[in-house]
Design a protein around this motif. Structure first.
Motif, PDB file in Angstrom:
ATOM      1  N   ASN A 231      32.237 -31.682  42.530  1.00 51.26           N
ATOM      2  CA  ASN A 231      31.745 -32.711  41.601  1.00 51.26           C
ATOM      3  C   ASN A 231      31.610 -32.195  40.171  1.00 51.26           C
ATOM      4  O   ASN A 231      30.878 -32.771  39.374  1.00 51.26           O
ATOM      5  N   GLU A 233      33.504 -32.255  37.575  1.00 52.21           N
ATOM      6  CA  GLU A 233      33.935 -33.108  36.468  1.00 52.21           C
ATOM      7  C   GLU A 233      32.896 -34.186  36.132  1.00 52.21           C
ATOM      8  O   GLU A 233      32.916 -34.739  35.025  1.00 52.21           O
ATOM      9  N   SER A 234      31.989 -34.454  37.050  1.00 54.90           N
ATOM     10  CA  SER A 234      30.941 -35.448  36.776  1.00 54.90           C
ATOM     11  C   SER A 234      29.942 -34.953  35.730  1.00 54.90           C
ATOM     12  O   SER A 234      29.142 -35.730  35.210  1.00 54.90           O
ATOM     13  N   LYS A 236      30.787 -33.791  32.816  1.00 52.94           N
ATOM     14  CA  LYS A 236      31.295 -34.034  31.461  1.00 52.94           C
ATOM     15  C   LYS A 236      30.434 -35.047  30.716  1.00 52.94           C
ATOM     16  O   LYS A 236      30.064 -36.092  31.257  1.00 52.94           O
ATOM     17  N   ALA A 267      34.823 -29.497  31.684  1.00 51.35           N
ATOM     18  CA  ALA A 267      34.535 -29.030  33.038  1.00 51.35           C
ATOM     19  C   ALA A 267      35.770 -29.225  33.891  1.00 51.35           C
ATOM     20  O   ALA A 267      36.220 -30.351  34.097  1.00 51.35           O
ATOM     21  N   VAL A 268      36.324 -28.134  34.389  1.00 49.39           N
ATOM     22  CA  VAL A 268      37.546 -28.209  35.184  1.00 49.39           C
ATOM     23  C   VAL A 268      37.602 -27.035  36.153  1.00 49.39           C
ATOM     24  O   VAL A 268      37.025 -25.970  35.882  1.00 49.39           O
ATOM     25  N   CYS A 269      38.294 -27.210  37.269  1.00 48.75           N
ATOM     26  CA  CYS A 269      38.416 -26.153  38.284  1.00 48.75           C
ATOM     27  C   CYS A 269      39.873 -25.826  38.534  1.00 48.75           C
ATOM     28  O   CYS A 269      40.758 -26.690  38.436  1.00 48.75           O
ATOM     29  N   CYS A 274      35.519 -22.579  38.700  1.00 46.97           N
ATOM     30  CA  CYS A 274      35.409 -23.674  37.744  1.00 46.97           C
ATOM     31  C   CYS A 274      34.990 -23.125  36.382  1.00 46.97           C
ATOM     32  O   CYS A 274      34.306 -22.099  36.301  1.00 46.97           O
ATOM     33  N   VAL A 276      33.112 -24.321  32.754  1.00 43.61           N
ATOM     34  CA  VAL A 276      32.309 -25.338  32.074  1.00 43.61           C
ATOM     35  C   VAL A 276      32.053 -24.862  30.652  1.00 43.61           C
ATOM     36  O   VAL A 276      31.676 -23.699  30.443  1.00 43.61           O
TER      37      VAL A 276
END
Length: 315
Positions: A231, A233-234, A236, A267-269, A274, A276
């Motif tokens: 989760n 990306e939530s 951002k 925010a990316v994996c 990941c 941030v």
């Protein structure tokens, strides 16, 4: 090859006419099935002997221009790239125009988060390589990184290249294997630094905690590496709280615990972790401590680079 002669025009007007002609040629060829790559030069033949003029025209025809022998105000390459050109050909044309027109460039490397960006000049160009000047600190970082990014007002995008050879006495580097950088190579508003040691950090959002470590830090932002989280990306554009500890020489214990509020902007994996990135809120109680740390860390990195530069110059 075509040669168009004008009489009674100053060089700036000649360049303007050449640009107009190149635009018309590009518009015409863009509609054809076969699209030739056109190279166009503005060339002021006043005050030159006929033999010199013929030699320079022959060099232009053979793509063998040596701008060191021609004043900038006498020869100028017009560049107007077709969108359908492949990257290799487009980069070659950009480098040739930059070399011919003696347009200055900058070399960019990131060392321990710190942006090293200094002036340079293309001194020589072959089919596969270019020879560029460099400043001392830049040369040291290029020696470690084995690549650099070139920036110029003449480039449509930044260009990254492999560093294949460095001459520390002449301060010349040979670059090859050119490719475009997609996006900005240094899209950062503030100078960042890596921490002197592994620095754990906690991201707190809605009573949930995500632990990680600081990748790099500035007076206004922090980049953080965390474990894989489905989760992520939530986060951002949400506000979060950060808890971490920094070594601070002016404090009684030699370190300080910081709690800062921030907004997540990235925010990316990938497959293993990941990333941030957060922007820190302004006017926070611990802001001066962070500024002190970043400033001192910058100084230490520069001192480290200067020592390594001195050692390399002795070799």
């Amino acid at each position: 090859m075509y040669l168009t002669l004008f009489e009674g025009l100053d060089f700036e007007t000649i360049k303007l006419k050449a640009s107009t002609i190149q635009t018309h040629i590009s518009t015409y060829t863009s509609k054809q099935k076969i699209k030739p790559v056109t190279g166009l030069y503005a060339f002021d033949v006043n005050d030159l002997e006929l033999n010199n003029i013929l030699e320079i025209i022959a060099d232009i025809s053979n793509e063998n221009i040596s701008p060191q022998n021609i004043a900038t105000q006498k020869l100028y390459r017009i560049i107007n790239l077709d969108n359908e050109l492949d990257d290799i050909r487009a980069i070659d044309m950009l480098l040739q125009a930059t070399f011919t027109n003696k347009v200055p460039i900058k070399l960019l490397n990131i060392y321990k988060g710190l942006c090293i960006n200094t002036s340079s000049t293309i001194m020589k160009k072959t089919d596969q390589e270019i020879y560029v000047t460099y400043e001392q600190l830049q040369g040291t970082v290029m020696q470690f990184e084995k690549e650099t990014v070139m920036q110029s007002s003449n480039f449509t995008k930044d260009i990254v290249a492999d560093v294949t050879y460095i001459d520390s006495k002449k301060k010349l580097a040979i670059l090859k294997n050119f490719r475009f950088v997609h996006g900005s190579a240094n899209a950062r508003k503030y100078s960042r630094v890596t921490c002197s040691q592994r620095t754990p950090i906690s991201i707190i959002h809605n009573k949930n905690t995500l632990n990680g470590e600081i990748l790099d830090i500035s007076m206004n932002s922090v980049a953080i590496k965390t474990r894989l989280s489905p989760n992520i990306e939530s986060l951002k554009l949400t506000d979060v709280s950060l808890n971490f500890t920094l070594p601070v020489s002016s404090s009684e214990n030699g370190y300080m615990k910081l709690t800062l509020t921030a907004t997540v902007i990235f925010a990316v994996c990938d497959e293993s972790f990941c990333k941030v990135v957060v922007n820190l809120k302004e006017d926070q109680a611990n802001e001066s401590i962070l500024m002190e740390y970043v400033y001192n860390r910058q100084k230490k990195i520069i001192v480290e680079l200067k020592k390594q530069t001195a050692m390399l110059n002795k070799i």
